[in-house]
Design an enzyme around this catalytic site. Structure first.
Site, short mmCIF file in Angstrom:
data_model
loop_
_atom_site.label_atom_id
_atom_site.label_comp_id
_atom_site.label_asym_id
_atom_site.label_seq_id
_atom_site.Cartn_x
_atom_site.Cartn_y
_atom_site.Cartn_z
N ARG A 1 13.20 -6.23 -45.84
CA ARG A 1 13.66 -7.61 -45.66
C ARG A 1 15.16 -7.74 -45.92
O ARG A 1 15.84 -8.55 -45.30
CB ARG A 1 12.89 -8.55 -46.59
CG ARG A 1 11.45 -8.80 -46.19
CD ARG A 1 10.80 -9.88 -47.04
NE ARG A 1 10.82 -9.55 -48.46
CZ ARG A 1 11.52 -10.19 -49.38
NH1 ARG A 1 12.33 -11.18 -49.03
NH2 ARG A 1 11.48 -9.83 -50.64
N LYS B 1 -3.89 -4.39 -52.20
CA LYS B 1 -5.20 -4.47 -52.86
C LYS B 1 -5.43 -5.89 -53.36
O LYS B 1 -4.59 -6.42 -54.10
CB LYS B 1 -5.27 -3.48 -54.02
CG LYS B 1 -5.04 -2.04 -53.60
CD LYS B 1 -4.85 -1.11 -54.78
CE LYS B 1 -4.53 0.32 -54.32
NZ LYS B 1 -4.31 1.26 -55.43
N GLY C 1 -6.44 4.16 -53.31
CA GLY C 1 -6.71 5.31 -54.16
C GLY C 1 -5.85 5.30 -55.40
O GLY C 1 -5.03 4.41 -55.61
N ALA D 1 3.50 4.99 -57.16
CA ALA D 1 4.45 5.18 -56.06
C ALA D 1 5.48 6.26 -56.37
O ALA D 1 5.81 7.07 -55.49
CB ALA D 1 5.14 3.86 -55.74
N LYS E 1 -9.95 -3.14 -59.80
CA LYS E 1 -9.45 -2.22 -60.84
C LYS E 1 -8.31 -2.84 -61.63
O LYS E 1 -8.16 -2.56 -62.83
CB LYS E 1 -9.07 -0.89 -60.20
CG LYS E 1 -8.00 -0.98 -59.11
CD LYS E 1 -6.61 -0.69 -59.63
CE LYS E 1 -5.57 -0.79 -58.53
NZ LYS E 1 -4.23 -0.39 -59.02
N ARG F 1 1.37 -1.77 -64.33
CA ARG F 1 1.84 -3.09 -64.75
C ARG F 1 0.68 -3.92 -65.31
O ARG F 1 0.86 -4.72 -66.24
CB ARG F 1 2.48 -3.83 -63.59
CG ARG F 1 3.80 -3.26 -63.12
CD ARG F 1 4.47 -4.18 -62.12
NE ARG F 1 3.65 -4.39 -60.94
CZ ARG F 1 3.69 -3.63 -59.85
NH1 ARG F 1 4.50 -2.59 -59.82
NH2 ARG F 1 2.93 -3.90 -58.81
N ASN F 2 -0.51 -3.76 -64.74
CA ASN F 2 -1.66 -4.54 -65.20
C ASN F 2 -2.05 -4.16 -66.62
O ASN F 2 -2.33 -5.03 -67.44
CB ASN F 2 -2.83 -4.33 -64.23
CG ASN F 2 -2.55 -4.91 -62.87
OD1 ASN F 2 -2.72 -6.09 -62.63
ND2 ASN F 2 -2.08 -4.07 -61.95
N GLU G 1 -0.86 -7.90 -60.00
CA GLU G 1 -1.89 -8.28 -59.03
C GLU G 1 -3.19 -8.72 -59.71
O GLU G 1 -3.92 -9.56 -59.19
CB GLU G 1 -2.17 -7.12 -58.07
CG GLU G 1 -1.03 -6.79 -57.12
CD GLU G 1 -0.95 -7.73 -55.93
OE1 GLU G 1 -1.59 -8.80 -55.96
OE2 GLU G 1 -0.22 -7.39 -54.97
#
Length: 373
Positions: free
Chosen positions: A44, A118, A146, A150, A208, A272-273, A298
């Site tokens: 972007r 996801k 999966g 990254a 997850k 991060r979660n 997320e």
């Protein structure tokens, strides 16, 4: 074992378009390039595209990692998808519908669009493949998921993913969309497995992150490995319950996109979660997490969308409901985890729909709250 092999009658995936130049999009672009594909990566921001093209780096997301020369970054979506044999859609789940709408008029129907995000869409309760199908009618759709970080994919570290697409009656197994994509992307350290169960693959990816927040809350509140193992295992059971209710298969949830991704996300602070949950468990508010920086987690969004979907189907997902209560309803952590541990006892297998009154639910609640306090 039968070797289906690539078929000369099926179009090859030589030109790959990747929509989204964040960490995951750039990493997948690198994997595709290392597999010998020509890659156009849509960014972007002009600054991101210029940096990738001139320095072979995406510093904001992947630091000093060098990117393959076969990646060309562009800032027009039309340019990215022109002549592409496959389009990888690598944007946050919240942007999937808008991005699919933008792509609808520029991607031919026979070119597969591969969802690499996801989640479950809030409100509609749709899986992301269904969201894309609404915006891009009759499009060939696949899902890639999966256990992946990254930076490891970008650094060419060993990684396995699952690519799923719905089977086409009468089509040879080696000529299916998922198989052809796996053949196009697998090279070096990057290995793709094939599935014909996109529902099962999507549910694993969506849930997850919610379970990882639960594991983080538990650890942040001072609980140890036993509780983490229990949350992962029973979280997998919740995944399986929802996936099979929607037509997915338990064996898919036991694979890379379910158990594999769950294990990675719940065990590494790169997630991060998990880090978000750790902060909540330690007493940091949702607004103050990550120092107040606007970090996309997320599992926060999916805690609502997943539980809404489960309620719609008459299913109880206690761990996901607990995360929703803590994150969105400001429920007390000790009380919520205490209630989770004081639930009626039940068979571990879903083959029996029988529960037993907890012999001392009050003691279970009190012990959890005592340990936190």
């Amino acid at each position: 074992m039968n070797d289906a092999g690539p078929s000369s009658s099926h179009p090859r995936c030589d030109q790959i378009a990747v929509i989204g130049a964040g960490a995951w999009g750039t990493a997948l672009a690198a994997a595709a390039a290392r597999a010998g594909r020509n890659v156009r990566l849509y960014a972007r921001r002009r600054q991101t595209a210029d940096e990738i093209n001139t320095t072979r780096r995406n510093d904001a997301y992947l630091g000093p990692l060098a990117l393959p020369d076969e990646i060309t970054a562009v800032t027009a979506m039309d340019d990215a998808v022109r002549g592409a044999d496959a389009v990888l859609l690598v944007v946050p789940s919240s942007a999937i519908r808008e991005t699919a709408r933008d792509l609808e008029n520029c991607v031919p129907r026979n070119v597969p669009v591969v969802i690499c995000a996801k989640g479950v869409e809030p409100g509609s309760g749709l899986l992301l493949c269904d969201v894309v199908a609404e915006e891009m009618p009759d499009q060939t759709i696949a899902v890639l998921s999966g256990p992946t970080f990254a930076d490891e994919v970008a650094a060419d570290m060993p990684t396995s993913v699952c690519i799923a697409s719905s089977p086409v009656p009468g089509e040879p197994v080696g000529e299916g969309t998922a198989a052809q994509l796996a053949l196009a992307l697998s090279a070096g350290s990057f290995r793709a497995y094939v599935s014909d169960d996109p529902v099962g693959v999507e549910i694993g990816g969506a849930m997850k992150n919610v379970i990882a927040i639960a594991c983080g809350i538990s650890r942040g509140a001072g609980f140890r490995s036993n509780m983490t193992a229990a949350l992962i295992t029973r979280g997998l059971a919740e995944m399986t319950m929802l996936a099979t209710a929607l037509g997915g298969r338990a064996e898919t949830v036991a694979g890379l996109s379910g158990l594999g991704d769950l294990t990675l996300t719940c065990s590494s602070e790169q997630s991060r979660n998990l880090r978000f949950g750790l902060q909540l468990g330690a007493g940091t508010s949702r607004q103050e997490a990550f120092g107040g920086a606007p970090v996309i987690v997320e599992g926060v969004r999916n805690a609502v969308s997943v539980t809404d979907l489960a309620r719609k189907h008459g299913l109880s997902l206690p761990i996901c409901e607990a995360v929703r209560a803590i994150v969105h309803d400001h429920a007390d952590i000790g009380t919520t985890l205490g209630d989770l541990w004081a639930q009626p006892l039940e068979f571990e297998s879903n083959a029996h729909d029988t529960t037993f009154r907890h012999p001392d639910a009050n003691m279970a609640r009190e012990r959890i709250e005592e340990l936190i306090g």
